[in-house]
Scaffold this motif. Structure first.
Motif, PDB file in Angstrom:
ATOM      1  N   TYR A  24     -31.877  -9.077  -5.768  1.00  0.00           N
ATOM      2  CA  TYR A  24     -30.754  -9.525  -4.938  1.00  0.00           C
ATOM      3  C   TYR A  24     -31.313 -10.553  -3.940  1.00  0.00           C
ATOM      4  CZ  TYR A  24     -26.886  -9.095  -1.620  1.00  0.00           C
ATOM      5  OH  TYR A  24     -25.828  -9.361  -0.787  1.00  0.00           O
ATOM      6  N   PRO A  25     -30.560 -11.615  -3.623  1.00  0.00           N
ATOM      7  CA  PRO A  25     -31.138 -12.731  -2.875  1.00  0.00           C
ATOM      8  C   PRO A  25     -31.902 -12.367  -1.587  1.00  0.00           C
ATOM      9  CG  PRO A  25     -28.991 -13.351  -3.699  1.00  0.00           C
ATOM     10  CD  PRO A  25     -29.177 -11.905  -4.067  1.00  0.00           C
ATOM     11  N   PHE A  26     -31.512 -11.284  -0.915  1.00  0.00           N
ATOM     12  CA  PHE A  26     -32.185 -10.993   0.353  1.00  0.00           C
ATOM     13  C   PHE A  26     -33.348 -10.013   0.215  1.00  0.00           C
ATOM     14  CE2 PHE A  26     -27.899 -12.065   2.510  1.00  0.00           C
ATOM     15  CZ  PHE A  26     -28.133 -13.410   2.257  1.00  0.00           C
ATOM     16  N   LYS A  27     -33.728  -9.713  -1.015  1.00  0.00           N
ATOM     17  CA  LYS A  27     -34.912  -8.872  -1.203  1.00  0.00           C
ATOM     18  C   LYS A  27     -36.177  -9.731  -1.011  1.00  0.00           C
ATOM     19  CE  LYS A  27     -33.020  -4.936  -2.500  1.00  0.00           C
ATOM     20  NZ  LYS A  27     -31.860  -4.736  -1.641  1.00  0.00           N
ATOM     21  N   SER A  28     -37.334  -9.054  -0.886  1.00  0.00           N
ATOM     22  CA  SER A  28     -38.590  -9.791  -0.661  1.00  0.00           C
ATOM     23  C   SER A  28     -38.816 -10.828  -1.752  1.00  0.00           C
ATOM     24  CB  SER A  28     -39.777  -8.830  -0.643  1.00  0.00           C
ATOM     25  OG  SER A  28     -39.629  -7.925   0.400  1.00  0.00           O
ATOM     26  N   ALA A  71     -36.381  -0.836  -5.427  1.00  0.00           N
ATOM     27  CA  ALA A  71     -35.617  -2.060  -5.140  1.00  0.00           C
ATOM     28  C   ALA A  71     -36.074  -2.726  -3.850  1.00  0.00           C
ATOM     29  CB  ALA A  71     -34.121  -1.724  -5.055  1.00  0.00           C
ATOM     30  N   GLN A  72     -36.568  -1.910  -2.897  1.00  0.00           N
ATOM     31  CA  GLN A  72     -36.963  -2.478  -1.602  1.00  0.00           C
ATOM     32  C   GLN A  72     -38.474  -2.509  -1.419  1.00  0.00           C
ATOM     33  OE1 GLN A  72     -34.954  -0.896   1.800  1.00  0.00           O
ATOM     34  NE2 GLN A  72     -32.923  -1.061   0.896  1.00  0.00           N
ATOM     35  N   ALA A  73     -39.231  -2.311  -2.489  1.00  0.00           N
ATOM     36  CA  ALA A  73     -40.663  -2.087  -2.239  1.00  0.00           C
ATOM     37  C   ALA A  73     -41.602  -2.824  -3.187  1.00  0.00           C
ATOM     38  CB  ALA A  73     -40.942  -0.583  -2.285  1.00  0.00           C
ATOM     39  N   LEU A  74     -41.162  -3.922  -3.777  1.00  0.00           N
ATOM     40  CA  LEU A  74     -42.068  -4.666  -4.657  1.00  0.00           C
ATOM     41  C   LEU A  74     -43.295  -5.117  -3.847  1.00  0.00           C
ATOM     42  CD1 LEU A  74     -42.619  -5.999  -7.404  1.00  0.00           C
ATOM     43  CD2 LEU A  74     -41.287  -7.963  -6.649  1.00  0.00           C
ATOM     44  N   GLY A  75     -44.464  -4.691  -4.287  1.00  0.00           N
ATOM     45  CA  GLY A  75     -45.704  -5.102  -3.614  1.00  0.00           C
ATOM     46  C   GLY A  75     -46.244  -4.085  -2.618  1.00  0.00           C
ATOM     47  N   ALA A  76     -45.449  -3.079  -2.264  1.00  0.00           N
ATOM     48  CA  ALA A  76     -45.953  -2.026  -1.372  1.00  0.00           C
ATOM     49  C   ALA A  76     -46.802  -1.056  -2.188  1.00  0.00           C
ATOM     50  CB  ALA A  76     -44.783  -1.284  -0.732  1.00  0.00           C
ATOM     51  N   ASP A  80     -27.641 -12.008  -8.404  1.00  0.00           N
ATOM     52  CA  ASP A  80     -28.129 -10.676  -8.766  1.00  0.00           C
ATOM     53  C   ASP A  80     -29.194 -10.733  -9.856  1.00  0.00           C
ATOM     54  OD1 ASP A  80     -26.728  -8.908  -7.071  1.00  0.00           O
ATOM     55  OD2 ASP A  80     -24.884  -9.313  -8.181  1.00  0.00           O
ATOM     56  N   GLY A  81     -30.094  -9.767  -9.821  1.00  0.00           N
ATOM     57  CA  GLY A  81     -31.138  -9.647 -10.841  1.00  0.00           C
ATOM     58  C   GLY A  81     -31.922  -8.380 -10.598  1.00  0.00           C
TER      59      GLY A  81
END
Ligand SMILES: Cc1ncc(COP(=O)(O)O)c(C=O)c1O
Length: 379
Positions: free
Chosen positions: A184-188, A160-165, A194-195
């Protein structure tokens, strides 16, 4: 209150991308494409290509991506699923809602699962592991896959916090049975609400998630195969996310530049730990820039007084939220992280000037309190 430096500024992102976002929305609406249309298929195809897997299935949250992945792996009552104590509660709630038992283990100093702690927690009932790639850094997936394979466990990545890492050149979400993403809106890659998405190479799991998000219905035949959920990624959202996905590589580069500026501005401050860990195998995407100090609460108060917004992920260990009914697993690293971490402003829109202000305030805080530095150094 109004801040000099906000943690994140969604208005600024919209201002910069207004034409593309407005077009994505109005074109989708004008075509009447609200549910399960081409925009969703395009986004899923582009996301799968980006992650490096065969399928991506859009769902309404990262939580549902995790939950459907667990169900697809056959997790239910009687199973144990290992994950970390230092994660967002949704990781653990997804396990609990399957009827399985969450087993929480400790993290390393880079905030990610300690593979030896994972290995030690495996029992005959363990069926799966959820490594969480926190703050935009992938776990040590060589070690985690080796332990999982040794015990025959399903690996469901909480990405959830690492798209592209990446780890050893492979993107988060492409190692395990599935990779689970949040928009979620504040993700990268943040949506309008929500999504989420399930990424996988396995066509049966892709089909399972596709049916589960649409009340179990196979749309080709009309046959309802499972008791499913109302959990689609909406078409307008998909169109906007697809437009934003094109910018993600340059946004990640920007986040890495901002992280380096923080490093230059804060290196050498005694009593402060910065999130720059071994980097030869890792490409971190800096979803969050998390610093660590024993004087976290005073520092945060000072930053607020100076007009710099910060956040704490998370202020107390999950098991201290009594309503969750979790046993205290005794994880010392997780507990001290909860007391010490603070997340600084970080987004694709964060400017060098904002970093300078923030780092300047932090330096001033420690300089005006030399006792703090000495106390920390003595420990
Ligand atoms: C590590 C982690 N796991 C899971 C989730 C759940 O994602 P969502 O909020 O889209 O359900 C999040 C989102 O905040 C997260 O940060």
């Amino acid at each position: 209150m109004s801040y000099r430096v906000t943690f994140i500024d969604p208005r600024e992102q919209y201002r910069r991308l207004k034409d593309e976002i407005d077009f994505a929305i109005t074109d989708t609406l004008a075509k009447g494409d609200l549910v399960l249309r081409q925009q969703l298929r395009d986004f899923e195809k582009n996301l799968a290509e980006f992650v490096g897997v065969k399928h991506a299935i859009g769902v309404n949250s990262g939580y549902h991506a995790l939950y459907f992945s667990l169900l697809a792996a056959g997790i239910g009552p009687g199973s144990e699923v290992i994950t970390v104590g230092h994660t967002f509660v949704a990781t653990v709630s997804a396990i609990v809602h399957t009827g399985a038992k969450p087993v929480l283990v400790d993290v390393r100093d880079d905030y990610n699962m300690a593979p030896d702690k994972f290995d030690a927690a495996v029992t005959p009932n363990t069926k799966a592991v959820i490594p969480v790639h926190l703050n935009g850094r992938v776990c040590d997936m060589d070690a985690i896959m080796a332990v999982a394979n040794k015990h025959g466990l399903a690996v469901i990545e909480d990405a959830a916090q690492a798209l592209g890492a990446t780890f050893r050149g492979k993107r988060a979400g492409s190692f395990g049975l599935t990779g689970c993403f949040s928009f979620y809106p504040f993700k990268s890659l943040g949506g309008l609400g929500d999504g989420g998405a399930v990424a996988t190479d396995n066509p049966e799991i892709a089909r399972f998630a596709t049916l589960m998000r649409f009340n179990g219905e196979d749309r080709l035949t009309g046959e309802i195969q499972y008791h499913g959920y109302t959990a689609l990624l909406d078409n307008v959202q998909a169109a906007v996310l697809d437009a934003k996905l094109r910018h993600l590589p340059s946004w990640i580069q920007h986040r890495r530049r901002i992280a380096n500026l923080y490093r230059e501005g804060l290196e050498g401050v005694e009593g402060l730990r910065l999130p720059h860990f071994s980097s030869d195998q890792y490409f971190d995407s800096y979803q969050n820039y998390v610093i660590r100090t024993e004087h976290r609460d005073e520092l945060r108060q000072y930053l607020t007084e100076q007009g710099v917004e910060s956040l704490v992920h998370w202020a107390k260990p999950m098991w201290e939220h009594k309503g969750l009914g979790l046993e205290n697993p005794g994880l010392p690293e997780t507990e001290s992280i909860c007391r010490e971490v603070i997340s600084l402003p970080m987004s694709a829109e964060t400017t060098a000037e904002q970093v300078e202000i923030t780092a300047g305030c932090i330096r001033d805080f420690f300089a005006s309190r030399p006792m703090l530095q000495r106390i920390t150094a003595a420990r």
